[in-house]
Write a protein that holds these residues in place. Sequence first.
Motif, PDB file in Angstrom:
ATOM      1  N   LYS A 164      -0.148 -57.613  -3.288  1.00 29.56           N
ATOM      2  CA  LYS A 164       0.512 -57.337  -4.719  1.00 29.56           C
ATOM      3  C   LYS A 164      -0.358 -57.566  -5.675  1.00 29.56           C
ATOM      4  CE  LYS A 164       4.427 -59.261  -7.222  1.00 29.56           C
ATOM      5  NZ  LYS A 164       5.553 -60.330  -7.286  1.00 29.56           N
ATOM      6  N   GLU A 165      -1.236 -58.733  -5.803  1.00 23.61           N
ATOM      7  CA  GLU A 165      -2.003 -58.955  -6.839  1.00 23.61           C
ATOM      8  C   GLU A 165      -3.010 -57.844  -6.869  1.00 23.61           C
ATOM      9  OE1 GLU A 165      -3.440 -62.884  -6.520  1.00 23.61           O
ATOM     10  OE2 GLU A 165      -1.530 -63.785  -6.590  1.00 23.61           O
ATOM     11  N   THR A 166      -3.814 -57.432  -5.766  1.00 24.42           N
ATOM     12  CA  THR A 166      -4.777 -56.344  -5.834  1.00 24.42           C
ATOM     13  C   THR A 166      -3.990 -55.202  -6.332  1.00 24.42           C
ATOM     14  OG1 THR A 166      -5.776 -57.422  -3.731  1.00 24.42           O
ATOM     15  CG2 THR A 166      -6.261 -54.975  -4.120  1.00 24.42           C
ATOM     16  N   GLU A 167      -3.032 -54.636  -5.787  1.00 23.10           N
ATOM     17  CA  GLU A 167      -2.281 -53.475  -6.438  1.00 23.10           C
ATOM     18  C   GLU A 167      -2.118 -53.548  -8.017  1.00 23.10           C
ATOM     19  OE1 GLU A 167      -1.692 -50.552  -5.109  1.00 23.10           O
ATOM     20  OE2 GLU A 167      -2.535 -51.338  -3.143  1.00 23.10           O
ATOM     21  N   GLN A 168      -1.796 -54.812  -8.608  1.00 22.97           N
ATOM     22  CA  GLN A 168      -1.689 -55.104  -9.985  1.00 22.97           C
ATOM     23  C   GLN A 168      -3.010 -54.826 -10.596  1.00 22.97           C
ATOM     24  OE1 GLN A 168       0.055 -59.000 -10.164  1.00 22.97           O
ATOM     25  NE2 GLN A 168       2.180 -58.103 -10.011  1.00 22.97           N
ATOM     26  N   VAL A 169      -4.151 -55.553 -10.161  1.00 18.86           N
ATOM     27  CA  VAL A 169      -5.429 -55.447 -10.754  1.00 18.86           C
ATOM     28  C   VAL A 169      -5.892 -53.781 -10.788  1.00 18.86           C
ATOM     29  CG1 VAL A 169      -7.490 -55.641 -10.449  1.00 18.86           C
ATOM     30  CG2 VAL A 169      -5.758 -57.696 -10.189  1.00 18.86           C
ATOM     31  N   ILE A 170      -5.503 -53.150  -9.668  1.00 19.85           N
ATOM     32  CA  ILE A 170      -5.893 -51.690  -9.492  1.00 19.85           C
ATOM     33  C   ILE A 170      -5.340 -50.783 -10.813  1.00 19.85           C
ATOM     34  CG2 ILE A 170      -5.690 -49.730  -8.139  1.00 19.85           C
ATOM     35  CD1 ILE A 170      -6.649 -51.487  -5.839  1.00 19.85           C
ATOM     36  N   ALA A 171      -3.757 -51.045 -10.737  1.00 16.08           N
ATOM     37  CA  ALA A 171      -2.955 -50.468 -11.706  1.00 16.08           C
ATOM     38  C   ALA A 171      -3.679 -50.747 -12.885  1.00 16.08           C
ATOM     39  CB  ALA A 171      -1.666 -50.826 -11.699  1.00 16.08           C
ATOM     40  N   GLU A 172      -3.784 -51.901 -13.318  1.00 17.07           N
ATOM     41  CA  GLU A 172      -4.655 -52.217 -14.749  1.00 17.07           C
ATOM     42  C   GLU A 172      -5.662 -51.657 -15.166  1.00 17.07           C
ATOM     43  OE1 GLU A 172      -4.145 -56.416 -15.332  1.00 17.07           O
ATOM     44  OE2 GLU A 172      -2.124 -56.740 -14.744  1.00 17.07           O
ATOM     45  N   LEU A 173      -6.308 -51.658 -13.985  1.00 14.00           N
ATOM     46  CA  LEU A 173      -8.005 -51.035 -14.212  1.00 14.00           C
ATOM     47  C   LEU A 173      -7.609 -49.559 -14.305  1.00 14.00           C
ATOM     48  CD1 LEU A 173     -10.832 -51.517 -14.077  1.00 14.00           C
ATOM     49  CD2 LEU A 173     -10.842 -51.214 -11.710  1.00 14.00           C
ATOM     50  N   GLU A 174      -6.765 -48.755 -13.499  1.00 20.38           N
ATOM     51  CA  GLU A 174      -6.610 -47.272 -13.710  1.00 20.38           C
ATOM     52  C   GLU A 174      -6.133 -47.072 -15.206  1.00 20.38           C
ATOM     53  OE1 GLU A 174      -3.885 -46.322 -10.491  1.00 20.38           O
ATOM     54  OE2 GLU A 174      -5.552 -45.844  -9.451  1.00 20.38           O
TER      55      GLU A 174
ATOM     56  N   LEU B  75      -0.354 -74.433   9.226  1.00 22.60           N
ATOM     57  CA  LEU B  75       0.195 -74.016   7.593  1.00 22.60           C
ATOM     58  C   LEU B  75      -0.202 -72.470   7.507  1.00 22.60           C
ATOM     59  CD1 LEU B  75       1.939 -74.416   4.899  1.00 22.60           C
ATOM     60  CD2 LEU B  75      -0.056 -75.545   4.186  1.00 22.60           C
ATOM     61  N   LEU B  76      -1.410 -72.332   7.484  1.00 21.25           N
ATOM     62  CA  LEU B  76      -2.191 -70.938   7.439  1.00 21.25           C
ATOM     63  C   LEU B  76      -1.323 -70.055   8.475  1.00 21.25           C
ATOM     64  CD1 LEU B  76      -6.029 -71.789   6.821  1.00 21.25           C
ATOM     65  CD2 LEU B  76      -4.132 -70.527   5.051  1.00 21.25           C
ATOM     66  N   ASP B  77      -1.131 -70.604   9.730  1.00 19.83           N
ATOM     67  CA  ASP B  77      -0.647 -69.311  10.582  1.00 19.83           C
ATOM     68  C   ASP B  77       0.702 -69.091  10.088  1.00 19.83           C
ATOM     69  OD1 ASP B  77      -2.642 -69.238  12.345  1.00 19.83           O
ATOM     70  OD2 ASP B  77      -1.954 -70.819  13.581  1.00 19.83           O
ATOM     71  N   LYS B  78       1.443 -70.126   9.661  1.00 18.88           N
ATOM     72  CA  LYS B  78       2.775 -69.916   9.165  1.00 18.88           C
ATOM     73  C   LYS B  78       2.877 -69.003   7.855  1.00 18.88           C
ATOM     74  CE  LYS B  78       7.190 -72.754   7.772  1.00 18.88           C
ATOM     75  NZ  LYS B  78       7.532 -74.264   7.652  1.00 18.88           N
ATOM     76  N   LYS B  79       2.049 -69.309   7.042  1.00 16.38           N
ATOM     77  CA  LYS B  79       2.106 -68.708   5.577  1.00 16.38           C
ATOM     78  C   LYS B  79       1.315 -67.575   5.439  1.00 16.38           C
ATOM     79  CE  LYS B  79       4.752 -71.798   3.711  1.00 16.38           C
ATOM     80  NZ  LYS B  79       6.075 -71.537   3.071  1.00 16.38           N
TER      81      LYS B  79
ATOM     82  N   LEU C  79      -1.060 -62.959   2.645  1.00 16.24           N
ATOM     83  CA  LEU C  79      -1.554 -61.682   2.617  1.00 16.24           C
ATOM     84  C   LEU C  79      -0.692 -60.782   1.925  1.00 16.24           C
ATOM     85  CD1 LEU C  79      -2.534 -61.286   6.600  1.00 16.24           C
ATOM     86  CD2 LEU C  79      -4.004 -61.704   4.368  1.00 16.24           C
ATOM     87  N   ALA C  80       0.695 -60.834   1.630  1.00 13.42           N
ATOM     88  CA  ALA C  80       1.450 -60.241   0.736  1.00 13.42           C
ATOM     89  C   ALA C  80       1.254 -60.241  -0.610  1.00 13.42           C
ATOM     90  CB  ALA C  80       3.180 -60.222   1.204  1.00 13.42           C
ATOM     91  N   GLN C  81       1.039 -61.476  -0.955  1.00 14.51           N
ATOM     92  CA  GLN C  81       0.595 -61.854  -2.177  1.00 14.51           C
ATOM     93  C   GLN C  81      -0.782 -61.259  -2.551  1.00 14.51           C
ATOM     94  OE1 GLN C  81       2.660 -63.259  -4.232  1.00 14.51           O
ATOM     95  NE2 GLN C  81       1.141 -63.222  -6.040  1.00 14.51           N
ATOM     96  N   ILE C  82      -1.755 -61.468  -1.736  1.00 17.31           N
ATOM     97  CA  ILE C  82      -2.931 -60.709  -2.153  1.00 17.31           C
ATOM     98  C   ILE C  82      -2.882 -59.221  -2.337  1.00 17.31           C
ATOM     99  CG2 ILE C  82      -5.318 -60.241  -1.135  1.00 17.31           C
ATOM    100  CD1 ILE C  82      -5.001 -63.045   0.205  1.00 17.31           C
TER     101      ILE C  82
END
Length: 164
Positions: free
Chosen positions: A134-144, A120-124, A129-132
Amino acid sequence: MQKFTDTKQTEWTVHVNVDVMRSVKQRLGVDMLDIETFLKQYQDVILLCDILYLACEEQADELGIDSREFGRRLAGGALKEAREALLEAYVNFIPDSAAAEKVRIVKDKYNARSDKVLALLDKKMPQILAQIEKETEQVIAELEKEIDGNTSGRPSTNLPESAE
């Protein structure tokens, strides 16, 4: 005899016999003859390493390897291989063939579950990684935004503004 190779390429032979079971019970408080209890402990990596050490203690003593160094050598594939070797040695020790077969079934189910999780991990993985990302970019934008909002038009220190 069941064997595994640690991360330093040392090959270990796992012994499960009455003496090892006695040591495990006295030193770790785990009754390996209670199959249900033993199988529950099988999933506790730290306890698993301690049991493995006792199952390989004679060889470890000959090599001058203490339990801490032994534990350092168990990771990743070596840990999986060691777990398999311990369980197989345990199954081979059990005198009741019906009980031994039940333990094999549990082992096979556990391994199948692990294989399904990995598949399942291989498949998903791309989605995860895309979700991580996206969430990282959102956190960085909010922090900025927060940083920019806190510093715009205000002094950068906690000191009172000059009287000038």
